[in-house]
Scaffold this active site. Structure first.
Site, PDB file in Angstrom:
ATOM      1  N   ASP A  14     -18.276  11.769  -0.357  1.00  0.00           N
ATOM      2  CA  ASP A  14     -19.728  11.947  -0.532  1.00  0.00           C
ATOM      3  C   ASP A  14     -19.817  12.990  -1.674  1.00  0.00           C
ATOM      4  OD1 ASP A  14     -22.485  12.266  -0.249  1.00  0.00           O
ATOM      5  OD2 ASP A  14     -22.263  12.084   1.919  1.00  0.00           O
ATOM      6  N   SER A  46     -27.172  12.944 -19.481  1.00  0.00           N
ATOM      7  CA  SER A  46     -28.563  12.462 -19.611  1.00  0.00           C
ATOM      8  C   SER A  46     -29.197  13.240 -20.817  1.00  0.00           C
ATOM      9  CB  SER A  46     -29.241  12.681 -18.081  1.00  0.00           C
ATOM     10  OG  SER A  46     -30.484  12.774 -18.407  1.00  0.00           O
ATOM     11  N   TYR A  78     -32.902  18.992 -12.232  1.00  0.00           N
ATOM     12  CA  TYR A  78     -31.914  18.173 -12.536  1.00  0.00           C
ATOM     13  C   TYR A  78     -31.230  18.408 -14.146  1.00  0.00           C
ATOM     14  CZ  TYR A  78     -30.761  13.105 -14.446  1.00  0.00           C
ATOM     15  OH  TYR A  78     -30.049  12.299 -14.738  1.00  0.00           O
ATOM     16  N   LYS A 110     -27.648  18.792 -15.318  1.00  0.00           N
ATOM     17  CA  LYS A 110     -27.093  18.054 -16.370  1.00  0.00           C
ATOM     18  C   LYS A 110     -26.484  19.078 -17.564  1.00  0.00           C
ATOM     19  CE  LYS A 110     -27.131  14.120 -14.695  1.00  0.00           C
ATOM     20  NZ  LYS A 110     -25.789  13.262 -14.465  1.00  0.00           N
ATOM     21  N   THR A 119     -32.806   1.420 -14.358  1.00  0.00           N
ATOM     22  CA  THR A 119     -32.153   1.518 -13.085  1.00  0.00           C
ATOM     23  C   THR A 119     -32.948   1.744 -11.978  1.00  0.00           C
ATOM     24  OG1 THR A 119     -31.623   4.018 -13.376  1.00  0.00           O
ATOM     25  CG2 THR A 119     -30.116   2.556 -14.468  1.00  0.00           C
TER      26      THR A 119
END
Length: 229
Positions: free
Chosen positions: A54, A131, A144, A148, A179
């Site tokens: 995980d 990204s 986020y 990244k 996506t």
């Protein structure tokens, strides 16, 4: 025939990369978050092997891998899985920050550490599907983007450390891609979702595979991919 271990194979870019490599006869090991997901992946990609681990719990990856069979050598480790939770900094809790950093940065670092012996043995390739947020941060993308940006630093450090071992390291920075994650982001932003506006996962997969197939004497370090407007 090359051997690859892939995270995020269940949907989007990861699924497209996995299918492309499987179709050409390569050997796949797919990381799944639990046994149920592992069964789904084994059914979707006949012949692929699965490993349960995980990404949201990077401290447990070592224990999980020790209990399972692993590839003896690896031609590539493809970090494609991750999470995207958007929130203004003023409203972002430690739980949100920790979840973003765990799945998007700490887990790739730990999985790379655990599999480096196999990668060194085959002079393999580590690919981080990053990204556009790994190069710039927009409002409400703080956690986020931080994860990244950290992933870019991880890739750059790893490249400098492992070049003498023959390990190649590539970061791929896709723009918005059609996506399930992108659909979720559109819902958060309150916008209608038209997948035709964005990159197709297959196009990003093509970019990843091109980087893998580059002759051994060369290395792609950073690749930006954007939708054609």
């Amino acid at each position: 025939m090359a051997t690859h271990l892939i995270t995020g194979a269940g949907s989007g870019i990861g699924s497209a990369v996995s299918q492309r490599l499987l179709d050409r006869g390569d050997t796949l090991w797919l990381l799944a978050r639990n046994a149920g997901r592992a069964k789904e992946l084994a059914e979707r990609f006949p012949g692929a092997r699965t490993v349960v681990g995980d990404l949201s719990e990077p401290a447990r990856l070592s224990w999980a891998l020790e209990k399972q069979e692993q590839p003896e050598t690896l031609d590539s480790l493809l970090h494609i899985g991750g999470v995207a939770e958007l929130s203004p900094v003023a409203e972002s809790t430690p739980a949100l920050w920790n979840a973003s950093l765990a799945a998007n940065l700490v887990a790739p670092a730990e999985l790379t550490r655990l599999l480096l012996p196999q990668l060194r043995q085959s002079r393999g390739h580590v690919v981080f599907v990053n990204s556009g947020a790994g190069l710039r941060a927009n409002p409400e993308w703080g956690a986020y983007a931080a994860s990244k940006h950290g992933l870019k630093a991880l890739a750059d450090s790893l490249r400098a450390e492992e070049t003498s071992a023959g390990v190649r390291v590539t970061s791929v920075y896709p723009g918005r891609t059609a996506t399930p994650m992108q659909e979720k982001i559109h819902r958060y932003e309150g916008r209608s979702y038209d997948p035709e506006q964005w990159l197709a996962p297959a196009d990003v997969a093509h970019t990843v595979v091109c980087a893998l197939d580059l002759p051994r004497g060369a290395e792609v370090t950073d690749l930006q991919v954007r939708p054609k407007s």
